[in-house]
Scaffold this motif. Structure first.
Motif, PDB file in Angstrom:
ATOM      1  N   ARG A 170      40.009  44.004  44.244  1.00 18.76           N
ATOM      2  CA  ARG A 170      40.636  43.331  43.081  1.00 18.76           C
ATOM      3  C   ARG A 170      41.236  44.554  42.184  1.00 18.76           C
ATOM      4  O   ARG A 170      42.318  44.397  41.578  1.00 18.76           O
ATOM      5  N   ALA A 174      45.108  44.414  40.802  1.00 18.72           N
ATOM      6  CA  ALA A 174      45.100  44.249  39.530  1.00 18.72           C
ATOM      7  C   ALA A 174      46.147  45.462  39.106  1.00 18.72           C
ATOM      8  O   ALA A 174      47.210  45.348  38.407  1.00 18.72           O
ATOM      9  N   PRO A 185      46.751  48.377  31.693  1.00 22.03           N
ATOM     10  CA  PRO A 185      45.537  48.421  31.101  1.00 22.03           C
ATOM     11  C   PRO A 185      44.440  49.544  31.160  1.00 22.03           C
ATOM     12  O   PRO A 185      44.855  50.679  31.697  1.00 22.03           O
ATOM     13  N   GLU A 189      39.257  47.814  30.368  1.00 25.38           N
ATOM     14  CA  GLU A 189      39.995  46.641  30.501  1.00 25.38           C
ATOM     15  C   GLU A 189      40.126  46.210  32.089  1.00 25.38           C
ATOM     16  O   GLU A 189      39.839  44.996  32.389  1.00 25.38           O
ATOM     17  N   LEU A 190      40.504  47.070  32.960  1.00 26.81           N
ATOM     18  CA  LEU A 190      40.738  46.793  34.188  1.00 26.81           C
ATOM     19  C   LEU A 190      39.399  46.473  34.853  1.00 26.81           C
ATOM     20  O   LEU A 190      39.385  45.358  35.719  1.00 26.81           O
ATOM     21  N   ASP A 192      36.532  45.541  33.891  1.00 26.46           N
ATOM     22  CA  ASP A 192      35.755  44.186  33.246  1.00 26.46           C
ATOM     23  C   ASP A 192      36.634  42.901  33.674  1.00 26.46           C
ATOM     24  O   ASP A 192      36.056  41.926  33.780  1.00 26.46           O
ATOM     25  N   ALA A 193      37.887  43.101  33.734  1.00 26.23           N
ATOM     26  CA  ALA A 193      38.615  41.931  34.454  1.00 26.23           C
ATOM     27  C   ALA A 193      38.408  41.566  35.802  1.00 26.23           C
ATOM     28  O   ALA A 193      38.332  40.568  36.145  1.00 26.23           O
ATOM     29  N   VAL A 194      38.210  42.955  36.584  1.00 27.33           N
ATOM     30  CA  VAL A 194      38.015  42.623  38.043  1.00 27.33           C
ATOM     31  C   VAL A 194      36.828  42.322  38.509  1.00 27.33           C
ATOM     32  O   VAL A 194      36.418  41.733  39.463  1.00 27.33           O
ATOM     33  N   PRO A 196      33.996  40.776  36.150  1.00 24.15           N
ATOM     34  CA  PRO A 196      33.176  40.564  35.007  1.00 24.15           C
ATOM     35  C   PRO A 196      31.609  40.499  35.216  1.00 24.15           C
ATOM     36  O   PRO A 196      31.400  40.289  36.449  1.00 24.15           O
ATOM     37  N   ASP A 199      29.579  37.802  37.640  1.00 23.15           N
ATOM     38  CA  ASP A 199      30.468  36.949  38.545  1.00 23.15           C
ATOM     39  C   ASP A 199      29.848  36.743  39.863  1.00 23.15           C
ATOM     40  O   ASP A 199      29.637  37.816  40.882  1.00 23.15           O
TER      41      ASP A 199
END
Length: 211
Positions: A170, A174, A185, A189-190, A192-194, A196, A199
């Protein structure tokens, strides 16, 4: 039975008061015991002398200009044991663009520092390739070394209950996405996005992630 240490701790710098707040987990991650001094004073005292000037300079620059930051440092904890801590931080701004607070996370990557070679050797070939590619991308883009890059991937894997190789894949996907004029990012941010929190979509049997 010994309780597992926290995956990460959170901290926050308030620009209005020029003060730091640390969650109890940050002290646990760093292996420090609160002693009444401000957290930044305590952690810099525990920091390896060779790492301190660069981290101080990087932090001062980030705070002065309202910029995100990432990196790693070596500490000696309250029991005299060496630790390697990776950190990521992002800045929240008001409507006029003035910085409000720096929010950060700290991760103990001491164990991955020692086992990264073993992890790479024992992983399946496809998984190893994804992990190595993700590590290289994080190292190039965010200024962390091999061990800290692997440590961050593995810690985000642990907190999200997703396999290390999935998080690595991921990350690479990304970072390869075209931005079309938008800013890249921050590392926070990166990640946290890939990956979370909680998950579990790709977790194996809903259990803990591979680390």
């Amino acid at each position: 039975m010994t309780e597992d240490p926290p995956v990460y701790g959170e901290c926050e710098y308030d620009y209005a008061t020029a003060s730091w707040w640390w969650s109890p987990d940050v002290y646990a991650v760093a292996g420090l015991v609160p002693d009444g001094r401000t957290p930044d004073v305590q952690v810099f005292e525990a920091m390896h002398p060779a790492d301190r000037p660069g981290i101080e300079q990087r932090l001062a620059h980030a705070l002065a200009h309202g910029l995100p930051m990432s990196g790693q440092c070596r500490l000696t904890d309250s029991r005299g044991r060496p630790r390697v801590i990776a950190f990521v931080g992002d800045v929240e701004h008001d409507a006029d663009g003035a910085p409000l607070r720096l929010r950060g996370r700290a991760f103990d990557v001491t164990r991955p520092t020692h086992v990264v070679a073993t992890e790479a050797v024992t992983a399946a070939t496809a998984d190893r390739a994804a992990i190595e590619q993700a590590k290289g991308a994080l190292m190039f883009a965010y200024g962390v070394d091999d061990a800290a890059a692997f440590g961050l991937i593995s810690r985000y894997s642990q907190r999200s209950h997703v396999k290390v190789a999935v998080v690595a894949t991921r990350v690479v996907a990304a970072m390869a996405q075209p931005r079309h004029g938008t800013a890249d990012p921050t590392m926070l941010e990166l990640l946290d996005a890939v990956a979370p929190e909680r998950d579990r979509r790709t977790a194996v049997g809903g259990g803990a992630a591979e680390t």
